[in-house]
Motif scaffolding. Structure first.
Motif, PDB file in Angstrom:
ATOM      1  N   PRO A  96       0.823  -1.221   0.000  1.00  0.00           N
ATOM      2  CA  PRO A  96       0.000   0.000   0.000  1.00  0.00           C
ATOM      3  C   PRO A  96       0.851   1.262   0.000  1.00  0.00           C
ATOM      4  O   PRO A  96       1.907   1.326   0.628  1.00  0.00           O
ATOM      5  CB  PRO A  96      -0.808  -0.129   1.297  1.00  0.00           C
ATOM      6  N   LEU A  97       0.369   2.267  -0.699  1.00  0.00           N
ATOM      7  CA  LEU A  97       1.080   3.526  -0.830  1.00  0.00           C
ATOM      8  C   LEU A  97       0.647   4.477   0.280  1.00  0.00           C
ATOM      9  O   LEU A  97      -0.551   4.690   0.491  1.00  0.00           O
ATOM     10  CB  LEU A  97       0.767   4.138  -2.193  1.00  0.00           C
ATOM     11  N   ASP A  98       1.608   5.053   0.975  1.00  0.00           N
ATOM     12  CA  ASP A  98       1.323   6.009   2.034  1.00  0.00           C
ATOM     13  C   ASP A  98       1.193   7.405   1.429  1.00  0.00           C
ATOM     14  O   ASP A  98       2.139   7.930   0.847  1.00  0.00           O
ATOM     15  CB  ASP A  98       2.440   5.975   3.079  1.00  0.00           C
ATOM     16  N   LEU A  99       0.027   8.017   1.575  1.00  0.00           N
ATOM     17  CA  LEU A  99      -0.227   9.322   0.971  1.00  0.00           C
ATOM     18  C   LEU A  99       0.111  10.485   1.893  1.00  0.00           C
ATOM     19  O   LEU A  99      -0.038  11.651   1.488  1.00  0.00           O
ATOM     20  CB  LEU A  99      -1.706   9.427   0.565  1.00  0.00           C
ATOM     21  N   THR A 118      -4.795   2.408   0.970  1.00  0.00           N
ATOM     22  CA  THR A 118      -5.739   1.961   2.002  1.00  0.00           C
ATOM     23  C   THR A 118      -6.431   3.115   2.710  1.00  0.00           C
ATOM     24  O   THR A 118      -7.518   2.948   3.260  1.00  0.00           O
ATOM     25  CB  THR A 118      -5.026   1.099   3.066  1.00  0.00           C
ATOM     26  N   ASP A 119      -5.814   4.294   2.716  1.00  0.00           N
ATOM     27  CA  ASP A 119      -6.366   5.415   3.473  1.00  0.00           C
ATOM     28  C   ASP A 119      -6.273   6.704   2.666  1.00  0.00           C
ATOM     29  O   ASP A 119      -5.189   7.148   2.291  1.00  0.00           O
ATOM     30  CB  ASP A 119      -5.598   5.568   4.788  1.00  0.00           C
ATOM     31  N   LEU A 120      -7.433   7.329   2.418  1.00  0.00           N
ATOM     32  CA  LEU A 120      -7.487   8.581   1.662  1.00  0.00           C
ATOM     33  C   LEU A 120      -7.482   9.813   2.565  1.00  0.00           C
ATOM     34  O   LEU A 120      -7.541  10.940   2.067  1.00  0.00           O
ATOM     35  CB  LEU A 120      -8.750   8.601   0.794  1.00  0.00           C
ATOM     36  N   THR A 121      -7.366   9.605   3.862  1.00  0.00           N
ATOM     37  CA  THR A 121      -7.417  10.723   4.808  1.00  0.00           C
ATOM     38  C   THR A 121      -6.398  11.827   4.517  1.00  0.00           C
ATOM     39  O   THR A 121      -6.730  13.016   4.602  1.00  0.00           O
ATOM     40  CB  THR A 121      -7.240  10.215   6.251  1.00  0.00           C
ATOM     41  N   LEU A 126      -7.071  18.479   0.347  1.00  0.00           N
ATOM     42  CA  LEU A 126      -6.375  18.955  -0.846  1.00  0.00           C
ATOM     43  C   LEU A 126      -7.385  19.329  -1.938  1.00  0.00           C
ATOM     44  O   LEU A 126      -8.449  18.715  -2.039  1.00  0.00           O
ATOM     45  CB  LEU A 126      -5.418  17.881  -1.364  1.00  0.00           C
ATOM     46  N   PRO A 127      -7.065  20.303  -2.790  1.00  0.00           N
ATOM     47  CA  PRO A 127      -7.999  20.744  -3.837  1.00  0.00           C
ATOM     48  C   PRO A 127      -8.000  19.828  -5.059  1.00  0.00           C
ATOM     49  O   PRO A 127      -7.949  20.299  -6.204  1.00  0.00           O
ATOM     50  CB  PRO A 127      -7.485  22.148  -4.174  1.00  0.00           C
ATOM     51  N   LEU A 140     -14.530   5.474   1.407  1.00  0.00           N
ATOM     52  CA  LEU A 140     -14.594   6.786   0.772  1.00  0.00           C
ATOM     53  C   LEU A 140     -14.956   7.900   1.742  1.00  0.00           C
ATOM     54  O   LEU A 140     -15.193   9.038   1.320  1.00  0.00           O
ATOM     55  CB  LEU A 140     -15.608   6.754  -0.371  1.00  0.00           C
ATOM     56  N   ALA A 141     -14.987   7.606   3.030  1.00  0.00           N
ATOM     57  CA  ALA A 141     -15.369   8.604   4.033  1.00  0.00           C
ATOM     58  C   ALA A 141     -14.543   9.898   3.937  1.00  0.00           C
ATOM     59  O   ALA A 141     -15.106  10.989   4.093  1.00  0.00           O
ATOM     60  CB  ALA A 141     -15.268   8.005   5.434  1.00  0.00           C
ATOM     61  N   PRO A 142     -13.219   9.829   3.674  1.00  0.00           N
ATOM     62  CA  PRO A 142     -12.446  11.074   3.580  1.00  0.00           C
ATOM     63  C   PRO A 142     -12.882  11.996   2.440  1.00  0.00           C
ATOM     64  O   PRO A 142     -12.527  13.174   2.438  1.00  0.00           O
ATOM     65  CB  PRO A 142     -11.012  10.572   3.357  1.00  0.00           C
ATOM     66  N   LEU A 143     -13.639  11.476   1.474  1.00  0.00           N
ATOM     67  CA  LEU A 143     -14.077  12.300   0.348  1.00  0.00           C
ATOM     68  C   LEU A 143     -15.455  12.912   0.576  1.00  0.00           C
ATOM     69  O   LEU A 143     -15.972  13.626  -0.293  1.00  0.00           O
ATOM     70  CB  LEU A 143     -14.100  11.469  -0.936  1.00  0.00           C
TER      71      LEU A 143
END
Length: 262
Positions: A96-99, A118-121, A126-127, A140-143
């Motif tokens: 998994p990629l750490d954003l 795994t985490d979009l938080t 970000l715009p 998809l909660a972070p979106l």
């Protein structure tokens, strides 16, 4: 001279017929752009074309519109604050990629389809306007309520809930053809959705329940080997007038003497 949100008057952007990724930010001004090319000339980082009337710059970081350090299999810890686009082109490794490092950037486009996330938080604030992501064991909660997101291309390894996207006010394009969705009928609650891409079975599920998004203007059947009959049947179920179908085939040839294409 009329920049979008968080843009700057006088900034240099890349846009036109041959640039298929849409408008891309290049640098803050024409002065910066010229200074960059003068630096490449001073360093000899160029090639002279045939007839000495063309110069091609070698490894020009502005050529693609992306930061060259991020066209790789990972994200460096120190990400420039002005970065606007990230494209991960390498498939391996599959971890998994750490954003997290991206939280300091000013991203408008993020393409992560080739690496799982795994985490979009970290990208919540970000715009980002265009997002392509392969979401593994995440949600998809972070979106939820994301003000800038206009296009989402989503792949998943587990069943996903689309409900958080209902409050994204500018979400106009959605590709779910590589996602497993918990309930597709919630798409009927997406009043601003204009483009939707689904598989044949996903479309059947949506059409059976009569839950096509009300503002839909463009639809895609994501099945490369779909027969003409299947495609016409699908289009008819969407309410389109299909009529008689026809196929045109041929070969384009160029006349070397006249330069005309026939």
């Amino acid at each position: 001279m009329s920049p979008a949100h968080a843009g700057r008057p006088g900034q240099a952007i890349q846009i036109g017929r041959d640039y298929y990724e849409g408008p891309l930010h290049i640098c803050d001004s024409v002065t910066s752009l010229l200074a960059h090319y003068l630096d490449l000339l001073d360093r000899g980082a160029y090639e002279v074309g045939e007839g000495d009337d063309y110069i091609g710059f070698v490894a020009d970081p502005y050529e693609s519109g992306f930061d060259p350090e991020l066209l790789s299999g990972g994200i460096p810890h120190d990400v420039p604050s002005g970065l606007q686009a990230v494209l991960i082109q390498v498939n391996a490794p599959r971890s998994p990629l750490d954003l997290t490092p991206l939280a300091a950037a000013h991203l408008r486009r993020l393409d992560l389809k080739r690496r799982p996330v795994t985490d979009l938080t970290p990208i919540r604030d970000l715009p980002i306007e265009s997002l392509a992501v392969s979401l593994h064991d995440g949600d998809l909660a972070p979106l939820e309520g994301h003000r800038h997101l206009s296009s989402l291309d989503l792949a998943t390894n587990t069943t996903i809930d689309l409900t958080p996207l209902r409050t994204a006010p500018n979400l106009h394009g959605l590709d779910l053809s590589q996602a497993t969705v918990q309930d597709l009928t919630v798409l009927a609650d997406f009043p601003h959705l204009r483009y939707l891409a689904l598989t044949a079975s996903q479309w059947a599920s949506l059409l059976d329940e009569n839950k096509v998004p009300p503002a839909l203007a463009a639809a895609r059947l994501s099945k490369r080997d779909a027969s003409r009959t299947e495609a016409l049947s699908w289009a008819a179920r969407l309410g389109l007038t299909v009529g008689a179908s026809f196929v045109i085939s041929g070969t384009l040839t160029s006349d070397s003497e006249t330069g005309r294409t026939q």
